[in-house]
Design a protein around this motif. Structure first.
Motif, PDB file in Angstrom:
ATOM      1  N   ARG A 104       0.839  -1.218   0.000  1.00 57.91           N
ATOM      2  CA  ARG A 104       0.000   0.000   0.000  1.00 57.91           C
ATOM      3  C   ARG A 104       0.865   1.256   0.000  1.00 57.91           C
ATOM      4  O   ARG A 104       0.541   2.241  -0.670  1.00 57.91           O
ATOM      5  N   ILE A 105       1.951   1.212   0.742  1.00 58.96           N
ATOM      6  CA  ILE A 105       2.857   2.372   0.785  1.00 58.96           C
ATOM      7  C   ILE A 105       3.464   2.611  -0.598  1.00 58.96           C
ATOM      8  O   ILE A 105       3.545   3.746  -1.075  1.00 58.96           O
ATOM      9  N   GLN A 106       3.873   1.519  -1.261  1.00 53.95           N
ATOM     10  CA  GLN A 106       4.442   1.650  -2.598  1.00 53.95           C
ATOM     11  C   GLN A 106       3.417   2.200  -3.590  1.00 53.95           C
ATOM     12  O   GLN A 106       3.738   3.047  -4.420  1.00 53.95           O
ATOM     13  N   GLU A 107       2.174   1.727  -3.501  1.00 55.90           N
ATOM     14  CA  GLU A 107       1.119   2.219  -4.384  1.00 55.90           C
ATOM     15  C   GLU A 107       0.855   3.702  -4.146  1.00 55.90           C
ATOM     16  O   GLU A 107       0.682   4.476  -5.097  1.00 55.90           O
ATOM     17  N   ASN A 108       0.823   4.105  -2.875  1.00 53.47           N
ATOM     18  CA  ASN A 108       0.589   5.517  -2.551  1.00 53.47           C
ATOM     19  C   ASN A 108       1.715   6.394  -3.089  1.00 53.47           C
ATOM     20  O   ASN A 108       1.471   7.499  -3.588  1.00 53.47           O
ATOM     21  N   LEU A 109       2.958   5.902  -2.972  1.00 54.85           N
ATOM     22  CA  LEU A 109       4.090   6.667  -3.483  1.00 54.85           C
ATOM     23  C   LEU A 109       4.015   6.809  -5.001  1.00 54.85           C
ATOM     24  O   LEU A 109       4.295   7.878  -5.547  1.00 54.85           O
ATOM     25  N   GLN A 110       3.617   5.721  -5.682  1.00 60.06           N
ATOM     26  CA  GLN A 110       3.495   5.776  -7.136  1.00 60.06           C
ATOM     27  C   GLN A 110       2.384   6.730  -7.562  1.00 60.06           C
ATOM     28  O   GLN A 110       2.545   7.500  -8.516  1.00 60.06           O
ATOM     29  N   GLN A 111       1.258   6.697  -6.855  1.00 53.35           N
ATOM     30  CA  GLN A 111       0.156   7.601  -7.172  1.00 53.35           C
ATOM     31  C   GLN A 111       0.558   9.050  -6.944  1.00 53.35           C
ATOM     32  O   GLN A 111       0.225   9.928  -7.737  1.00 53.35           O
ATOM     33  N   ARG A 112       1.280   9.283  -5.852  1.00 52.10           N
ATOM     34  CA  ARG A 112       1.720  10.649  -5.559  1.00 52.10           C
ATOM     35  C   ARG A 112       2.688  11.143  -6.628  1.00 52.10           C
ATOM     36  O   ARG A 112       2.590  12.283  -7.086  1.00 52.10           O
ATOM     37  N   THR A 123       0.696  11.950  -9.706  1.00 49.69           N
ATOM     38  CA  THR A 123      -0.054  13.188  -9.540  1.00 49.69           C
ATOM     39  C   THR A 123       0.851  14.400  -9.674  1.00 49.69           C
ATOM     40  O   THR A 123       0.496  15.391 -10.316  1.00 49.69           O
TER      41      THR A 123
END
Length: 256
Positions: free
Chosen positions: A80-88, A91
């Motif tokens: 989840r942390i990796q996904e959030n970093l990729q989304q950020r 963006t």
């Protein structure tokens, strides 16, 4: 199960969990704190062995379950942390691209107001429209008394003194001029309006109008299919509005 067997059973369970997690530093820390806390409260190691023996097989299974559940939770948290970093990151990149587009639009607006001569304005429209969406071809046709008149064009990587093709009766350019409504076609080969002229690309046709008065049509073409994104549609419509004002000013200046 004897004390030694119980102890031996725990060791591979912990080792398996560590290997499964890939040697996660956080997981090692978790096990270290947990076992250390337990051992600090048991002064005699033999008593520790006795507790493991007392747990029996059900206790060992329970311990294994807790270890694996904890490992899976940590693994999911890491994903989840990796996904959030990729989304950020995505963006931030998208915001940077939008800022660049707005800067390009501002520069285009300044260039459009730098002259009152019609032909230089038309050429400025071509160049900036091409840059905004990285198009291959751009045409501007003026619309006067229900007639489409060639204004300017860029195709084959240079300014041209003639259109790549004259607007067809009932074709896209004429339809947009009559309706005053923009049209975005991602793949011309799939559109009935291009049934007799399938050239395999994409095209956007935008009316250049002031209020309800259409002054011209701007065609922006790609030699390959192109899906027009929302931000591209928005930026082209804003630019078309600015281009229409510049053309109107030039036409009025010509009458003076």
């Amino acid at each position: 199960m004897g004390p030694v067997a119980g102890t031996i059973m725990v060791i591979p369970l912990v080792a398996t969990a560590l290997l499964y997690e890939g040697g996660s530093a956080f997981f090692v820390w978790f096990l270290y704190i947990s076992l250390s806390t337990l051992l600090l409260n048991i002064s005699d190691f033999s008593r520790w062995i006795a507790i493991l023996h007392h747990m029996g097989t059900p206790g060992m299974i329970c311990l294994l379950t807790i270890v694996l559940i904890t490992t899976l939770n940590i693994r999911n948290m890491r994903l989840r942390i990796q996904e959030n970093l990729q989304q950020r990151k995505s963006t931030e990149q998208e915001l940077q691209e939008r800022n660049c587009e707005l800067e390009a639009l501002q520069q285009a607006s300044m260039q459009l107001t730098s002259s009152l001569e019609l032909q230089p304005i038309l050429e400025t429209i071509l160049e900036n429209a091409q840059k905004l969406v990285r198009a291959d071809d751009v045409h501007v046709f003026l619309y006067d008394d229900h007639e489409l008149i060639f204004g300017a064009a860029i195709w084959d990587h240079q300014h041209q003194q003639r259109p790549f093709q004259q607007p067809r009766p009932g074709g896209l350019t004429q339809t947009v001029a009559l309706s005053g409504t923009p049209s975005f076609i991602s793949e011309v080969n799939k559109e009935p309006i291009y049934e007799d002229f399938r050239w395999g690309g994409a095209i956007a046709a935008l009316p250049l109008k002031i209020g309800e008065q259409v002054l011209g049509v701007m065609n922006i073409a790609f030699i390959h299919p192109h899906v027009f994104k929302n931000h591209e549609i928005r930026i082209l419509q804003l630019f078309a509005d600015q281009a229409a004002v510049a053309i109107q000013n030039a036409l009025m200046y010509k009458l003076v």
